[in-house]
Structures are given as structure tokens and as C-alpha cells.
Design a protein around this motif. Structure first.
Motif, mmCIF file in Angstrom:
data_model
loop_
_atom_site.group_PDB
_atom_site.id
_atom_site.type_symbol
_atom_site.label_atom_id
_atom_site.label_comp_id
_atom_site.label_asym_id
_atom_site.label_seq_id
_atom_site.Cartn_x
_atom_site.Cartn_y
_atom_site.Cartn_z
ATOM 1 N N ALA A 103 0.828 -1.203 0.000
ATOM 2 C CA ALA A 103 0.000 0.000 0.000
ATOM 3 C C ALA A 103 0.863 1.254 0.000
ATOM 4 O O ALA A 103 0.528 2.252 -0.669
ATOM 5 C CB ALA A 103 -0.931 -0.002 1.208
ATOM 6 N N ALA A 104 1.968 1.240 0.724
ATOM 7 C CA ALA A 104 2.873 2.388 0.741
ATOM 8 C C ALA A 104 3.460 2.620 -0.648
ATOM 9 O O ALA A 104 3.522 3.763 -1.133
ATOM 10 C CB ALA A 104 3.991 2.155 1.751
ATOM 11 N N THR A 105 3.871 1.545 -1.307
ATOM 12 C CA THR A 105 4.451 1.668 -2.640
ATOM 13 C C THR A 105 3.425 2.195 -3.627
ATOM 14 O O THR A 105 3.710 3.078 -4.446
ATOM 15 C CB THR A 105 4.987 0.300 -3.098
ATOM 16 N N GLU A 106 2.214 1.669 -3.536
ATOM 17 C CA GLU A 106 1.138 2.139 -4.416
ATOM 18 C C GLU A 106 0.856 3.616 -4.202
ATOM 19 O O GLU A 106 0.546 4.351 -5.154
ATOM 20 C CB GLU A 106 -0.124 1.319 -4.153
ATOM 21 N N ALA A 110 7.842 6.279 0.516
ATOM 22 C CA ALA A 110 9.023 5.487 0.880
ATOM 23 C C ALA A 110 8.937 5.116 2.358
ATOM 24 O O ALA A 110 8.537 5.930 3.199
ATOM 25 C CB ALA A 110 10.294 6.277 0.620
ATOM 26 N N VAL A 111 9.320 3.882 2.663
ATOM 27 C CA VAL A 111 9.313 3.391 4.033
ATOM 28 C C VAL A 111 10.721 2.964 4.404
ATOM 29 O O VAL A 111 11.326 2.125 3.714
ATOM 30 C CB VAL A 111 8.341 2.204 4.205
ATOM 31 N N THR A 112 11.260 3.530 5.454
ATOM 32 C CA THR A 112 12.588 3.140 5.921
ATOM 33 C C THR A 112 12.468 2.485 7.291
ATOM 34 O O THR A 112 11.447 2.607 7.968
ATOM 35 C CB THR A 112 13.548 4.341 6.001
ATOM 36 N N TYR A 113 13.517 1.803 7.680
ATOM 37 C CA TYR A 113 13.534 1.098 8.965
ATOM 38 C C TYR A 113 14.912 1.242 9.587
ATOM 39 O O TYR A 113 15.785 1.924 9.030
ATOM 40 C CB TYR A 113 13.141 -0.367 8.783
ATOM 41 N N PRO A 339 12.034 -0.474 -2.034
ATOM 42 C CA PRO A 339 12.852 0.283 -2.997
ATOM 43 C C PRO A 339 12.162 0.547 -4.325
ATOM 44 O O PRO A 339 12.546 1.488 -5.038
ATOM 45 C CB PRO A 339 14.100 -0.604 -3.168
ATOM 46 N N ASP A 340 11.141 -0.236 -4.661
ATOM 47 C CA ASP A 340 10.445 -0.009 -5.939
ATOM 48 C C ASP A 340 9.821 1.388 -6.003
ATOM 49 O O ASP A 340 9.617 1.939 -7.087
ATOM 50 C CB ASP A 340 9.343 -1.053 -6.145
#
Length: 343
Positions: A103-106, A110-113, A339-340
Motif C-alpha cells: 500500500a505504501a508503494t502504491e 518510501a518506508v525506511t527502517y 525500494p520499488d
């Protein structure tokens, strides 16, 4: 730039905001959401795992935010749909299990950890659990405080084991397992490692030996779990594999509850087939009132504390803030879980 700090009772909003200020040249505009973890246990929320708070709370707090920093807030499809201006979610955990990555990519977010944020704390805790289980430190203390002096623990058949000269197996060799290995080698243990993704050369350089899992279980008097929980590793240590352990072996799990099948454990402890069990994680957290291991002998149980050091909280805040700083400066993000989204 408007930043939502969705902190909790461990990584608080003050830590998050101060760390972001140190990384971002222009003072951001902050919004805050305070979550109840760990006073209230995490759980599944809106399709994500191990989250605290509700989707509606996050949606309300996100109004106008471009960036969010959090440890436990649920970032679900519903949340992303309601926050079109959101561009970055920086999660201060070893994996963003509270975020719906597809859902984040759509949504173009960007999601980091924060890999390794609790590696030192968790490794030290695992060593403490191993020592406590091998030498009956916790169980004998509880018995003494309860009024029972167990002098019979000094009898040869009941006496504990030393780490020096003992073969210890580590299942998993990431940031935590590799630290545990180095400490065990310093104690004089022979360390075996089972991890299909580890590098044999690095393990050898650390003074340990890479082996197959079944070989490790047959040869080790102490086994400590340090693998990630995936579909591949769920119930990795099951009844069949537990039966491979030597009589009276010590088993430690301070990684993830799902790595271990808990059903056979009470019987193995009561029969003496398993000598001691040290747990910091569980298949159900917290364990229910009728949990079978409450009545089993030689059990050490702590409430998911392995990563609970002040340095872990401070380090986690710095790691997520560094990602916010990179984003603000237009630099490449360091630890991107999807990363996509950058393509």
C-alpha cells in the motif's frame, strides 16, 4: 516540512523530535501522536502486525504531514489513502511490520527502517538469559525469595554448566547473533551457527563454525534463537527438531515467538529431556492465564525485554531522524523497505 512524531512510552516524541531537529536544517513543523505501547501490548491493526493505536488516530494526526517517524503506529492502506501528502514513513524498528508495504508503494510513500538499532541490547540480554538458565540464577532466586533454600542444586546431578568448554548453537547470524557469538567465544565456548544466508568465512573469522541446523541441534548443550520470523522460519524449532537436542539441553528464545513450537515444551521440561528453557518472546503475548509453561520446571520467562535499553531508544530515534535528514536534503535514503517506490 510538517513531520508527525508518533512516539510511545519507549521511543517518545521528545526523542524523535530532538533527533529530527538535529538532522534537518530548517525547523520542521511538528505534529505529535502518543501511543500506549508498551504499557498496552501491540497487536494486529488493519492488516498490519505488531502495531499500537488505531488507524483513525494516525489519520487525524497526519493532517498535512509530509513525513512520519514512528515505532508502532499502524500505516495501512486506509491510512495511506487518507494522507495524499505523505512521502516518507521512517520506522525505528528492525523491520517495518507495522506498515503495509504494498500500500505504501502504491501510494508513492518510501518506508525506511532501523536495522541493528537494538542489536547490542538484545545480544547482551541473550547472554544473560543463557547464563541464568545454565546456572539456575533466576529460578533459584525465585525459590529463595519464596522461602525455599535449594542446597540440592549443589549436588552433582543438579549442578549447572559453565560456558567455557560448552558447545553453544546459534540459530541465525545477523546483527544480534554475530554479537552473541563473539561474547561466547570470549567465554571459551565452542560456537556452532545455523543460518543459510550467513557467510562461512565471516563466521570462521569470528571463531565460530557454520553447520546445518539438524547437526547443530544434535551437538549443542545450549541453543539460542536469533533468526528473523518469516514464512520459512515459522516453527523452525518444532517437536521433531527439539527431539534432536541432547538430554538436558538448554533452549533460549529472545528473538521471535513464532520461531518455536511451544506445544511440546512443557512435556520436555517435566520429563527432563529439556534441562532449562529461557523465553523473552511468546506465541501469544502476553501468555494466557492457563499457559502450560507456568507449571513447568526450570523456566525463565521475561516480558519481551531483550531490546529494552535506553540506548536502543536513543539509537532508534537517531536512525529514523537521519533518514528524514537525507530526505530533506534530497539524498539517497539508506534503509528502504520498498525500494520499488524510488524507481
Amino acid at each position: 516540512m510538517r513531520v508527525l512524531c508518533a512516539g510511545d512510552e519507549f521511543v517518545g516524541n521528545n526523542l524523535l523530535a530532538d533527533a529530527v531537529r538535529a538532522e534537518v536544517p530548517a525547523e520542521p513543523e511538528f505534529a505529535e501522536l502518543s501511543l500506549p505501547w508498551p504499557v498496552e501490548p501491540f497487536g494486529p491493526v488493519g492488516g498490519v502486525h505488531e502495531a499500537s493505536g488505531t488507524e483513525d488516530q494516525v489519520i487525524e494526526a497526519l493532517a498535512g504531514a509530509e513525513v512520519a517517524v514512528t515505532q508502532m503506529a499502524p500505516f495501512t492502506k486506509k491510512v495511506f489513502a487518507a494522507a495524499p501528502g505523505l512521502k516518507l514513513v521512517s520506522v525505528c524498528r528492525g523491520g517495518p511490520v507495522n506498515v503495509d508495504l504494498p500500500a505504501a508503494t502504491e501510494a508513492g510513500v518510501a518506508v525506511t527502517y532501523a536495522p541493528g538499532r537494538n542489536a547490542t541490547a538484545a545480544a547482551e540480554f541473550a547472554i544473560g538469559m543463557i547464563l541464568a538458565a545454565m546456572r539456575r540464577i533466576s529460578t533459584s532466586s525465585a525459590e529463595l525469595l519464596g522461602g525455599t533454600w535449594r542446597g540440592d542444586y549443589y549436588a552433582y546431578p543438579n549442578a549447572g554448566l559453565e560456558l567455557e568448554g560448552t558447545t553453544v548453537g546459534l540459530v541465525g547470524y545477523g546483527a544480534i547473533g554475530s554479537r552473541v557469538a563473539k561474547v561466547l567465544v570470549a567465554f571459551g565456548s565452542k560456537v556452532l551457527v545455523a543460518d543459510p544466508y550467513a557467510q562461512r568465512e565471516q563466521i570462521a573469522a569470528d571463531g565460530a563454525e557454520l553447520v546445518e541446523l539438524e547437526d547443530l541441534l544434535r551437538r549443542c548443550s545450549v541453543v539460542s534463537l536469533h533468526a528473523r520470523l518469516t514464512d520459512e522460519t515459522r516453527h523452525l524449532i518444532n517437536g521433531e527438531r527439539l527431539a534432536l537436542l541432547p538430554e538436558g539441553a538448554v533452549l533460549v528464545n529472545s528473538a521471535r515467538g513464532g520461531l518455536l513450537d511451544y506445544a511440546p515444551l512443557p512435556g520436555l521440561l517435566k520429563s527432563g529431556r529439556l534441562g532449562a528453557l529461557a523465553l523473552d518472546v511468546y506465541d501469544v503475548e502476553p501468555p494466557p492465564a492457563d499457559w502450560a509453561l507456568r507449571d513447568a520446571p526450570n523456566v525463565i520467562a521475561t516480558p519481551h525485554l531483550a531490546g529494552a535499553s535506553r540506548q536502543t531508544a536513543e539509537r532508534a530515534a537517531r536512525i529514523v531522524a537521519a533518514e528524514v535528514g537525507r530526505y530533506a536534503r534530497g539524498e539517497q535514503l539508506a534503509n528502504v523497505a520498498n525500494p520499488d517506490v524510488l524507481r
